[in-house]
Design a protein around this motif. Sequence first.
Motif, PDB file in Angstrom:
ATOM      1  N   ALA A   1       0.863  -1.447  -0.008  1.00 19.46           N
ATOM      2  CA  ALA A   1      -0.079   0.145   0.340  1.00 19.46           C
ATOM      3  C   ALA A   1       0.994   1.160  -0.055  1.00 19.46           C
ATOM      4  O   ALA A   1       0.437   2.331  -0.800  1.00 19.46           O
ATOM      5  N   THR A   2       2.014   1.210   0.922  1.00 20.12           N
ATOM      6  CA  THR A   2       3.016   2.384   0.674  1.00 20.12           C
ATOM      7  C   THR A   2       3.597   2.370  -0.560  1.00 20.12           C
ATOM      8  O   THR A   2       3.662   3.691  -1.123  1.00 20.12           O
ATOM      9  N   GLY A   3       3.915   1.344  -1.099  1.00 19.45           N
ATOM     10  CA  GLY A   3       4.549   1.422  -2.570  1.00 19.45           C
ATOM     11  C   GLY A   3       3.786   2.086  -3.406  1.00 19.45           C
ATOM     12  O   GLY A   3       4.131   2.957  -4.433  1.00 19.45           O
ATOM     13  N   ALA A   4       2.284   1.685  -3.386  1.00 22.05           N
ATOM     14  CA  ALA A   4       1.328   2.246  -4.256  1.00 22.05           C
ATOM     15  C   ALA A   4       1.370   3.796  -4.274  1.00 22.05           C
ATOM     16  O   ALA A   4       1.114   4.488  -5.417  1.00 22.05           O
ATOM     17  N   ILE A   5       1.358   4.149  -3.155  1.00 29.46           N
ATOM     18  CA  ILE A   5       1.284   5.886  -3.030  1.00 29.46           C
ATOM     19  C   ILE A   5       2.446   6.395  -3.849  1.00 29.46           C
ATOM     20  O   ILE A   5       2.261   7.636  -4.560  1.00 29.46           O
ATOM     21  N   PHE A   6       3.704   5.590  -4.038  1.00 34.88           N
ATOM     22  CA  PHE A   6       4.852   6.156  -4.667  1.00 34.88           C
ATOM     23  C   PHE A   6       5.139   5.491  -5.827  1.00 34.88           C
ATOM     24  O   PHE A   6       6.286   6.086  -6.584  1.00 34.88           O
ATOM     25  N   ASN A   7       4.423   4.765  -6.440  1.00 34.30           N
ATOM     26  CA  ASN A   7       4.334   4.068  -7.740  1.00 34.30           C
ATOM     27  C   ASN A   7       5.642   3.294  -7.676  1.00 34.30           C
ATOM     28  O   ASN A   7       6.436   3.356  -8.483  1.00 34.30           O
ATOM     29  N   ARG A   8       6.021   2.510  -6.803  1.00 30.25           N
ATOM     30  CA  ARG A   8       6.927   1.761  -6.302  1.00 30.25           C
ATOM     31  C   ARG A   8       6.668   0.447  -5.729  1.00 30.25           C
ATOM     32  O   ARG A   8       5.676   0.096  -5.223  1.00 30.25           O
ATOM     33  N   ALA A   9       7.697  -0.546  -6.059  1.00 27.74           N
ATOM     34  CA  ALA A   9       7.222  -1.889  -5.522  1.00 27.74           C
ATOM     35  C   ALA A   9       7.498  -1.954  -4.143  1.00 27.74           C
ATOM     36  O   ALA A   9       8.199  -1.268  -3.552  1.00 27.74           O
ATOM     37  N   HIS A  10       6.817  -2.999  -3.524  1.00 30.03           N
ATOM     38  CA  HIS A  10       6.873  -3.206  -1.955  1.00 30.03           C
ATOM     39  C   HIS A  10       8.398  -3.241  -1.404  1.00 30.03           C
ATOM     40  O   HIS A  10       8.709  -3.061  -0.466  1.00 30.03           O
ATOM     41  N   CYS A  11       9.102  -3.982  -2.325  1.00 26.61           N
ATOM     42  CA  CYS A  11      10.765  -4.272  -1.821  1.00 26.61           C
ATOM     43  C   CYS A  11      11.352  -2.922  -1.711  1.00 26.61           C
ATOM     44  O   CYS A  11      12.379  -2.692  -0.898  1.00 26.61           O
ATOM     45  N   THR A  12      11.055  -1.854  -2.515  1.00 26.96           N
ATOM     46  CA  THR A  12      11.570  -0.506  -2.421  1.00 26.96           C
ATOM     47  C   THR A  12      11.096   0.130  -0.935  1.00 26.96           C
ATOM     48  O   THR A  12      11.947   0.781  -0.643  1.00 26.96           O
ATOM     49  N   VAL A  13      10.018  -0.134  -0.492  1.00 24.51           N
ATOM     50  CA  VAL A  13       9.515   0.422   0.661  1.00 24.51           C
ATOM     51  C   VAL A  13      10.421  -0.399   1.712  1.00 24.51           C
ATOM     52  O   VAL A  13      10.594   0.357   2.734  1.00 24.51           O
ATOM     53  N   ILE A  14      10.676  -1.513   1.835  1.00 24.94           N
ATOM     54  CA  ILE A  14      11.392  -2.335   2.530  1.00 24.94           C
ATOM     55  C   ILE A  14      12.859  -1.453   2.664  1.00 24.94           C
ATOM     56  O   ILE A  14      13.281  -1.376   3.816  1.00 24.94           O
ATOM     57  N   HIS A  15      13.467  -1.480   1.742  1.00 23.17           N
ATOM     58  CA  HIS A  15      14.785  -0.733   1.821  1.00 23.17           C
ATOM     59  C   HIS A  15      14.633   0.561   2.156  1.00 23.17           C
ATOM     60  O   HIS A  15      15.471   1.115   3.030  1.00 23.17           O
ATOM     61  N   ALA A  16      13.571   1.383   1.864  1.00 25.42           N
ATOM     62  CA  ALA A  16      13.303   2.699   2.216  1.00 25.42           C
ATOM     63  C   ALA A  16      13.353   2.742   4.072  1.00 25.42           C
ATOM     64  O   ALA A  16      14.005   3.392   4.565  1.00 25.42           O
ATOM     65  N   VAL A  17      12.438   1.874   4.547  1.00 20.90           N
ATOM     66  CA  VAL A  17      12.318   1.767   5.804  1.00 20.90           C
ATOM     67  C   VAL A  17      13.585   1.567   6.687  1.00 20.90           C
ATOM     68  O   VAL A  17      14.012   2.349   7.453  1.00 20.90           O
ATOM     69  N   LYS A  18      14.320   0.611   6.281  1.00 19.94           N
ATOM     70  CA  LYS A  18      15.731   0.103   6.702  1.00 19.94           C
ATOM     71  C   LYS A  18      16.669   1.170   6.459  1.00 19.94           C
ATOM     72  O   LYS A  18      17.403   1.434   7.394  1.00 19.94           O
ATOM     73  N   ASN A  19      16.412   1.802   5.335  1.00 19.71           N
ATOM     74  CA  ASN A  19      17.667   3.096   5.230  1.00 19.71           C
ATOM     75  C   ASN A  19      17.402   4.347   6.160  1.00 19.71           C
ATOM     76  O   ASN A  19      18.259   4.763   7.019  1.00 19.71           O
ATOM     77  N   VAL A  20      16.116   4.519   6.355  1.00 19.12           N
ATOM     78  CA  VAL A  20      16.000   5.729   7.494  1.00 19.12           C
ATOM     79  C   VAL A  20      16.212   5.151   8.885  1.00 19.12           C
ATOM     80  O   VAL A  20      16.562   5.893   9.616  1.00 19.12           O
ATOM     81  N   GLN A  21      15.665   4.011   9.147  1.00 21.04           N
ATOM     82  CA  GLN A  21      16.261   3.261  10.456  1.00 21.04           C
ATOM     83  C   GLN A  21      17.676   3.461  10.690  1.00 21.04           C
ATOM     84  O   GLN A  21      18.078   3.827  11.764  1.00 21.04           O
ATOM     85  N   PHE A  22      18.636   3.019   9.649  1.00 20.80           N
ATOM     86  CA  PHE A  22      19.912   3.156   9.917  1.00 20.80           C
ATOM     87  C   PHE A  22      20.536   4.611   9.776  1.00 20.80           C
ATOM     88  O   PHE A  22      21.094   4.812  10.897  1.00 20.80           O
ATOM     89  N   LEU A  23      19.762   5.529   9.291  1.00 22.74           N
ATOM     90  CA  LEU A  23      20.233   6.521   9.145  1.00 22.74           C
ATOM     91  C   LEU A  23      19.966   7.446  10.522  1.00 22.74           C
ATOM     92  O   LEU A  23      20.885   8.358  11.052  1.00 22.74           O
ATOM     93  N   MET A  24      18.717   7.082  10.882  1.00 23.55           N
ATOM     94  CA  MET A  24      18.412   7.648  12.365  1.00 23.55           C
ATOM     95  C   MET A  24      19.270   7.191  13.487  1.00 23.55           C
ATOM     96  O   MET A  24      19.515   8.033  14.480  1.00 23.55           O
ATOM     97  N   GLU A  25      19.979   6.044  13.198  1.00 23.12           N
ATOM     98  CA  GLU A  25      20.753   5.648  14.151  1.00 23.12           C
ATOM     99  C   GLU A  25      22.179   6.357  14.133  1.00 23.12           C
ATOM    100  O   GLU A  25      22.954   6.297  15.092  1.00 23.12           O
TER     101      GLU A  25
END
Length: 120
Positions: free
Chosen positions: A72-96
């Motif tokens: 559902a999140t990927g659909a908002i951005f016209n992206r695949a679900h695996c792109t959202v998984i990468h984005a979430v992991k990336n932001v979590q890493f960057l926040m650390e």
Amino acid sequence: MTNPPNYLWFAPSSHYEGGQPITIDKVLNDVAHAFKVTKEEMIGKSRKREISDARHVAQYLIKDKMNRTNSATGAIFNRAHCTVIHAVKNVQFLMETDTNIKRLVQGIIVKNDFFRSYER
């Protein structure tokens, strides 16, 4: 299986008056404003760092804090679900590792006071 609504209801607070629904559009606008990009740029295909960082943060907030599915999140951005998984992991890493990103993301959350009940 049905998708959850694209808004959440919260009690009134000093930051967000009236217990209004928080929409995905509001999250996108707030992130775009914080990163000084447009909502259209975030949803678009640009791979510029400042735009992709904003897109990743928006995906993180929508997925992780609004409890949307990856698809559902990927659909908002016209992206695949695996792109959202990468984005979430990336932001979590960057926040650390990056205090600027952490402050910016927390600032968006605190400014609106609409994710407090979902913080873990």
